[in-house]
Design a protein around this motif. Structure first.
Motif, PDB file in Angstrom:
ATOM      1  N   PHE A   1       0.793  -1.232   0.000  1.00  0.00           N
ATOM      2  CA  PHE A   1       0.000   0.000   0.000  1.00  0.00           C
ATOM      3  C   PHE A   1       0.827   1.285   0.000  1.00  0.00           C
ATOM      4  O   PHE A   1       0.271   2.377  -0.176  1.00  0.00           O
ATOM      5  CB  PHE A   1      -0.938   0.023   1.217  1.00  0.00           C
TER       6      PHE A   1
ATOM      7  N   ALA B   1       0.177   3.565   4.397  1.00  0.00           N
ATOM      8  CA  ALA B   1      -0.403   2.420   5.103  1.00  0.00           C
ATOM      9  C   ALA B   1      -0.358   2.580   6.623  1.00  0.00           C
ATOM     10  O   ALA B   1      -1.214   2.048   7.328  1.00  0.00           O
ATOM     11  CB  ALA B   1       0.318   1.134   4.702  1.00  0.00           C
TER      12      ALA B   1
ATOM     13  N   ILE C   1      -6.565   2.064   4.277  1.00  0.00           N
ATOM     14  CA  ILE C   1      -6.505   0.690   3.775  1.00  0.00           C
ATOM     15  C   ILE C   1      -7.910   0.163   3.463  1.00  0.00           C
ATOM     16  O   ILE C   1      -8.114  -0.500   2.441  1.00  0.00           O
ATOM     17  CB  ILE C   1      -5.765  -0.218   4.775  1.00  0.00           C
TER      18      ILE C   1
END
Length: 201
Positions: A57, A61, A73
């Protein structure tokens, strides 16, 4: 594994009442491993998981204090099923290891329970001796979630439900089904299952 108690799972779609059912089992003295809570803990405490999530990510993240940026997320995975699958492939194997370590402490119990929303999706139901599936009508589930999680709107809830397996899919792997509706009290259903499992053990 020799010396371990019978291992069962409790699963349900969001808002069905899985946690209420597991609380009833706890009152009866049955240990419950909450895979969803442990997964959240491991996503900040396990270096391998943290590294995997950062790679997937990017820097958003985690927040500056090291906590997981859950809103970011959640927004990523619930609009992209491939991202959700990738996240699960990072987290689920570590949760499985954590569960196996936890299990070793309860050899004196007739059975234990693994509580997990994604028991079917993760495939971990295959490692268990029996499965309890908790079901409730979708409109009732949505009302419960709105009351419990005021930060979620109906569109968010529908996206979560769509990303989970259906009740029909869950019931296909069920050993026991608990209906959590006003006309079907949970405790008598739990007691019936508990008596059966205690006798079997």
């Amino acid at each position: 594994m020799a010396g371990n108690p019978l291992q069962g799972g409790v699963t349900a779609g969001i808002g069905s009442g899985k946690s209420i059912v597991c609380k009833a089992f706890k009152v009866l003295g049955i240990p419950v491993y909450n895979a969803d809570i442990r997964a959240k803990d491991l996503m900040v405490s396990n270096a391998k998981v943290v590294e995997g999530i950062r790679s997937l990510f990017g820097p958003k993240a985690y927040l500056t204090d090291g906590t997981l940026n859950r809103l970011f997320i959640a927004g990523e995975v619930f609009k992209n099923s491939n991202q959700l699958a990738s996240l699960n492939s990072i987290v689920h194997p570590v949760v499985k290891e954590d569960f196996e370590h936890w299990l070793g402490h309860f050899g004196d119990k007739p059975y234990i329970i693994k509580e997990a929303a994604l028991l079917l999706e993760s495939g971990s139901y295959k490692d268990l001796d029996w499965i309890v599936v908790v079901v409730a009508p979708e409109d009732m589930r949505i009302s419960r979630i709105i009351a419990r999680d005021p930060h979620r709107d109906v569109a968010d809830i529908h996206r979560i439900i769509q990303n989970q397996s259906s009740d029909q899919e869950k019931m296909a792997i069920a050993s026991f089904i608990i209906n959590n509706t006003p006309e079907n009290l949970v405790l008598p259903q739990v007691l019936k299952i508990h008596e059966f499992l205690a006798n079997m053990a």
